[in-house]
Design a protein around this motif. Structure first.
Motif, PDB file in Angstrom:
ATOM      1  N   VAL A  18      -7.992  -9.540  -0.425  1.00 26.83           N
ATOM      2  CA  VAL A  18      -8.501 -10.781  -0.695  1.00 26.83           C
ATOM      3  C   VAL A  18      -9.613 -10.589   0.624  1.00 26.83           C
ATOM      4  O   VAL A  18      -9.455 -10.480   1.515  1.00 26.83           O
ATOM      5  CB  VAL A  18      -7.661 -11.944  -0.676  1.00 26.83           C
ATOM      6  N   ASN A  19     -11.000 -10.920  -0.188  1.00 31.18           N
ATOM      7  CA  ASN A  19     -12.074 -10.998   0.910  1.00 31.18           C
ATOM      8  C   ASN A  19     -12.077  -9.757   1.841  1.00 31.18           C
ATOM      9  O   ASN A  19     -12.290  -9.940   3.021  1.00 31.18           O
ATOM     10  CB  ASN A  19     -12.088 -12.181   1.781  1.00 31.18           C
ATOM     11  N   GLY A  20     -11.656  -8.553   1.226  1.00 38.00           N
ATOM     12  CA  GLY A  20     -11.728  -7.348   2.014  1.00 38.00           C
ATOM     13  C   GLY A  20     -10.749  -6.956   2.859  1.00 38.00           C
ATOM     14  O   GLY A  20     -10.539  -5.737   3.527  1.00 38.00           O
ATOM     15  N   LYS A  21      -9.566  -7.819   2.893  1.00 37.93           N
ATOM     16  CA  LYS A  21      -8.478  -7.799   3.954  1.00 37.93           C
ATOM     17  C   LYS A  21      -7.252  -7.582   2.942  1.00 37.93           C
ATOM     18  O   LYS A  21      -7.090  -8.360   2.067  1.00 37.93           O
ATOM     19  CB  LYS A  21      -8.386  -8.636   4.730  1.00 37.93           C
ATOM     20  N   HIS A  22      -6.281  -6.603   3.508  1.00 35.90           N
ATOM     21  CA  HIS A  22      -5.050  -6.698   2.670  1.00 35.90           C
ATOM     22  C   HIS A  22      -4.150  -7.951   2.722  1.00 35.90           C
ATOM     23  O   HIS A  22      -4.367  -8.680   4.195  1.00 35.90           O
ATOM     24  CB  HIS A  22      -4.217  -5.576   3.259  1.00 35.90           C
ATOM     25  N   LEU A  23      -3.424  -8.506   1.856  1.00 33.77           N
ATOM     26  CA  LEU A  23      -2.780  -9.581   1.998  1.00 33.77           C
ATOM     27  C   LEU A  23      -1.787  -9.336   3.307  1.00 33.77           C
ATOM     28  O   LEU A  23      -1.338 -10.324   4.014  1.00 33.77           O
ATOM     29  CB  LEU A  23      -1.763  -9.814   0.722  1.00 33.77           C
ATOM     30  N   TYR A  24      -1.070  -8.134   3.471  1.00 32.15           N
ATOM     31  CA  TYR A  24      -0.264  -8.280   4.620  1.00 32.15           C
ATOM     32  C   TYR A  24      -0.805  -8.267   5.796  1.00 32.15           C
ATOM     33  O   TYR A  24      -0.081  -8.778   6.959  1.00 32.15           O
ATOM     34  CB  TYR A  24       0.659  -6.666   4.488  1.00 32.15           C
ATOM     35  N   GLU A  25      -2.228  -8.052   6.153  1.00 33.47           N
ATOM     36  CA  GLU A  25      -2.887  -8.197   7.299  1.00 33.47           C
ATOM     37  C   GLU A  25      -2.903  -9.884   7.596  1.00 33.47           C
ATOM     38  O   GLU A  25      -2.994 -10.329   8.744  1.00 33.47           O
ATOM     39  CB  GLU A  25      -4.141  -7.943   7.093  1.00 33.47           C
ATOM     40  N   TYR A  26      -3.222 -10.725   6.415  1.00 33.09           N
ATOM     41  CA  TYR A  26      -3.174 -12.096   6.570  1.00 33.09           C
ATOM     42  C   TYR A  26      -1.749 -12.637   7.071  1.00 33.09           C
ATOM     43  O   TYR A  26      -1.697 -13.474   7.792  1.00 33.09           O
ATOM     44  CB  TYR A  26      -3.623 -12.808   5.408  1.00 33.09           C
ATOM     45  N   ALA A  27      -0.839 -11.960   6.420  1.00 28.79           N
ATOM     46  CA  ALA A  27       0.540 -12.271   6.759  1.00 28.79           C
ATOM     47  C   ALA A  27       0.873 -12.094   7.980  1.00 28.79           C
ATOM     48  O   ALA A  27       1.279 -12.991   8.848  1.00 28.79           O
ATOM     49  CB  ALA A  27       1.485 -11.593   5.806  1.00 28.79           C
ATOM     50  N   ARG A  28       0.494 -11.097   8.739  1.00 24.31           N
ATOM     51  CA  ARG A  28       0.924 -10.691  10.095  1.00 24.31           C
ATOM     52  C   ARG A  28       0.138 -11.704  11.117  1.00 24.31           C
ATOM     53  O   ARG A  28       0.587 -11.667  12.012  1.00 24.31           O
ATOM     54  CB  ARG A  28       0.593  -8.999  10.316  1.00 24.31           C
ATOM     55  N   ALA A  29      -1.082 -12.028  10.487  1.00 22.89           N
ATOM     56  CA  ALA A  29      -1.719 -12.932  11.240  1.00 22.89           C
ATOM     57  C   ALA A  29      -1.303 -14.469  11.325  1.00 22.89           C
ATOM     58  O   ALA A  29      -1.768 -15.182  12.273  1.00 22.89           O
ATOM     59  CB  ALA A  29      -3.363 -12.734  11.072  1.00 22.89           C
ATOM     60  N   GLY A  30      -0.427 -14.517  10.345  1.00 23.23           N
ATOM     61  CA  GLY A  30      -0.202 -16.037  10.136  1.00 23.23           C
ATOM     62  C   GLY A  30      -1.160 -16.864   9.577  1.00 23.23           C
ATOM     63  O   GLY A  30      -1.082 -18.295   9.816  1.00 23.23           O
ATOM     64  N   ILE A  31      -1.926 -16.482   8.605  1.00 22.14           N
ATOM     65  CA  ILE A  31      -3.079 -16.985   7.954  1.00 22.14           C
ATOM     66  C   ILE A  31      -2.542 -17.255   6.570  1.00 22.14           C
ATOM     67  O   ILE A  31      -2.300 -16.258   6.158  1.00 22.14           O
ATOM     68  CB  ILE A  31      -4.373 -16.093   8.129  1.00 22.14           C
ATOM     69  N   GLU A  32      -2.587 -18.474   6.276  1.00 22.29           N
ATOM     70  CA  GLU A  32      -2.311 -18.769   4.737  1.00 22.29           C
ATOM     71  C   GLU A  32      -3.713 -18.249   3.894  1.00 22.29           C
ATOM     72  O   GLU A  32      -4.878 -18.657   4.279  1.00 22.29           O
ATOM     73  CB  GLU A  32      -2.003 -20.093   4.478  1.00 22.29           C
ATOM     74  N   VAL A  33      -3.470 -17.805   2.789  1.00 23.93           N
ATOM     75  CA  VAL A  33      -4.454 -17.383   1.851  1.00 23.93           C
ATOM     76  C   VAL A  33      -3.983 -17.478   0.287  1.00 23.93           C
ATOM     77  O   VAL A  33      -2.841 -17.412   0.098  1.00 23.93           O
ATOM     78  CB  VAL A  33      -4.998 -15.807   2.318  1.00 23.93           C
ATOM     79  N   GLU A  34      -4.812 -17.769  -0.379  1.00 19.40           N
ATOM     80  CA  GLU A  34      -4.500 -17.881  -1.870  1.00 19.40           C
ATOM     81  C   GLU A  34      -4.202 -16.459  -2.384  1.00 19.40           C
ATOM     82  O   GLU A  34      -5.201 -15.681  -2.322  1.00 19.40           O
ATOM     83  CB  GLU A  34      -5.494 -18.578  -2.481  1.00 19.40           C
ATOM     84  N   ARG A  35      -3.300 -16.096  -3.045  1.00 20.25           N
ATOM     85  CA  ARG A  35      -3.061 -15.025  -3.480  1.00 20.25           C
ATOM     86  C   ARG A  35      -3.582 -14.745  -5.131  1.00 20.25           C
ATOM     87  O   ARG A  35      -3.167 -15.813  -5.886  1.00 20.25           O
ATOM     88  CB  ARG A  35      -1.504 -14.313  -3.601  1.00 20.25           C
ATOM     89  N   PRO A  36      -4.296 -13.829  -5.336  1.00 21.82           N
ATOM     90  CA  PRO A  36      -4.973 -13.734  -6.772  1.00 21.82           C
ATOM     91  C   PRO A  36      -3.628 -13.749  -7.919  1.00 21.82           C
ATOM     92  O   PRO A  36      -2.999 -12.610  -7.401  1.00 21.82           O
ATOM     93  CB  PRO A  36      -5.852 -12.548  -6.627  1.00 21.82           C
ATOM     94  N   LYS A  37      -4.010 -14.236  -8.902  1.00 20.70           N
ATOM     95  CA  LYS A  37      -3.074 -13.988  -9.925  1.00 20.70           C
ATOM     96  C   LYS A  37      -3.609 -12.646 -10.489  1.00 20.70           C
ATOM     97  O   LYS A  37      -4.583 -12.546 -10.820  1.00 20.70           O
ATOM     98  CB  LYS A  37      -3.087 -14.993 -11.237  1.00 20.70           C
ATOM     99  N   ARG A  38      -2.755 -11.915 -11.292  1.00 18.02           N
ATOM    100  CA  ARG A  38      -3.005 -10.834 -11.958  1.00 18.02           C
ATOM    101  C   ARG A  38      -2.088 -10.656 -13.398  1.00 18.02           C
ATOM    102  O   ARG A  38      -1.054 -11.111 -13.277  1.00 18.02           O
ATOM    103  CB  ARG A  38      -2.754  -9.408 -11.401  1.00 18.02           C
ATOM    104  N   VAL A  39      -2.582 -10.042 -14.381  1.00 17.16           N
ATOM    105  CA  VAL A  39      -1.890  -9.945 -15.625  1.00 17.16           C
ATOM    106  C   VAL A  39      -1.390  -8.416 -15.617  1.00 17.16           C
ATOM    107  O   VAL A  39      -2.145  -7.555 -15.492  1.00 17.16           O
ATOM    108  CB  VAL A  39      -2.872 -10.268 -16.853  1.00 17.16           C
ATOM    109  N   VAL A  40      -0.025  -8.512 -15.818  1.00 12.74           N
ATOM    110  CA  VAL A  40       0.657  -7.228 -16.009  1.00 12.74           C
ATOM    111  C   VAL A  40       1.477  -7.227 -17.157  1.00 12.74           C
ATOM    112  O   VAL A  40       1.582  -8.212 -17.710  1.00 12.74           O
ATOM    113  CB  VAL A  40       1.403  -6.894 -14.814  1.00 12.74           C
ATOM    114  N   LYS A  41       2.033  -6.380 -17.604  1.00 18.61           N
ATOM    115  CA  LYS A  41       2.883  -6.159 -18.885  1.00 18.61           C
ATOM    116  C   LYS A  41       4.054  -5.668 -18.314  1.00 18.61           C
ATOM    117  O   LYS A  41       4.291  -4.535 -17.779  1.00 18.61           O
ATOM    118  CB  LYS A  41       2.067  -5.234 -19.755  1.00 18.61           C
TER     119      LYS A  41
END
Length: 297
Positions: free
Chosen positions: A124-147
């Motif tokens: 998200v915005n060039g960063k991995h979600l786990y990077e936001y998580a480790r930094a304690g930053i809340e970010v909206e996670r993108p929905k994706r369509v899977v089967k």
């Protein structure tokens, strides 16, 4: 020179990139890559493309994957697996029936919108979600369509009276990009209890199965095993319509020229000397190059 797919039974505790690094080192091969990332804690089928087969990686990603795993009802974590921080606990007063679990599993079958775990490699915005998580930053996670092709309970769930938890085993077939951890977490949500994935093993990927897999440690101990165990490129195209080229057709294909074929297929695997040399795609009344594998020997 090796050309083909080496199916590795990835061990726990290694990243997919770690496996590629080790194989590149012991096999002394530069053109090598994996198809389908596995989390470090997940084991099982990891197809490794070598040589000309590296051109197949995008096609390999498009094929479904199969998993078997275990889950626990009674607590949930921030990563949706047992490596994460516990967020919620709830002792079950009584076991959830197998029929009820299976019924809710079926609600996930088909095309669904899925929110990836916060501890994941989605960017998200060039960063991995786990990077936001480790930094304690809340970010909206993108929905994706899977089967999800299938989601089934294996055997009977096991209720543990002493802790009010219930363990269950499952099997899943799904498209690329599907987070099985999320499917376990979301199953708990449907049933009104916290849930977490406790183990996961990939049983098939890109058309390759565990029965074809070799342990990484065995290849490291004896690199010559790769020559005997590598799956030829032809194996990947078994479900394609195939055409054996004449000498004149082969001369055209080598130059990337269009050819005429009296067949009815959108894509066709072109063979010469018993090797798939190109994948051609129909355009109007002729076939043109889609993927070239001229060095497949």
């Amino acid at each position: 020179m090796l050309n083909g797919i080496l199916v590795i039974d990835k061990p726990k505790g290694m990243t997919s990139a770690d496996v590629v690094y080790q194989l590149r080192k012991v096999l002394h091969i530069k053109k090598i890559g994996h198809a389908g990332t596995l989390d470090p804690d997940v084991t099982g089928v990891l197809p490794i493309a070598i040589g000309q087969a590296t051109k197949l990686i995008e096609l390999m990603h498009q094929r479904n994957k199969q998993y078997v795993g275990t889950g626990i009802f009674g607590f949930a974590t921030d990563s949706y697996d047992i490596s994460g921080k516990t967020l919620t606990t709830k002792q079950l007063a009584e076991p959830i029936s197998a029929a009820k679990i299976q019924q809710q599993m079926q609600t996930f079958v088909g095309e669904i919108e899925q929110v990836p775990p916060i501890y994941s490699a989605v960017r998200v915005n060039g960063k991995h979600l786990y990077e936001y998580a480790r930094a304690g930053i809340e970010v909206e996670r993108p929905k994706r369509v899977v089967k999800v092709v299938s989601y089934d309970l294996l055997g009977q769930p096991k209720f543990e009276d002493n802790c009010g938890q219930e363990r269950f085993e499952f099997a899943i077939e799904c498209s690329k990009g599907t987070y099985v951890r999320s499917l376990v977490n979301d199953l708990g949500t449907k049933l009104g209890v916290p849930a977490v994935m406790s183990s996961l093993r990939r049983s098939a990927s890109s058309g390759f199965e565990l029965s074809q897999a070799v342990k990484l440690a065995d290849i490291i101990a004896d690199p010559s095993l790769a020559n005997d165990l590598i799956q030829p490129i032809e194996h990947f195209f078994q479900d394609y319509q195939q055409v054996d080229l004449t000498q004149s057709q082969w001369l055209k294909v080598q130059n990337g020229a269009a050819i005429s074929l009296e067949i009815d297929a959108n894509q066709v695997a072109l063979r010469y000397n018993n090797r798939v040399k190109a994948i051609y795609q129909r355009k109007s009344n002729e076939y043109r190059p889609y993927l070239m594998l001229l060095q497949n020997k």
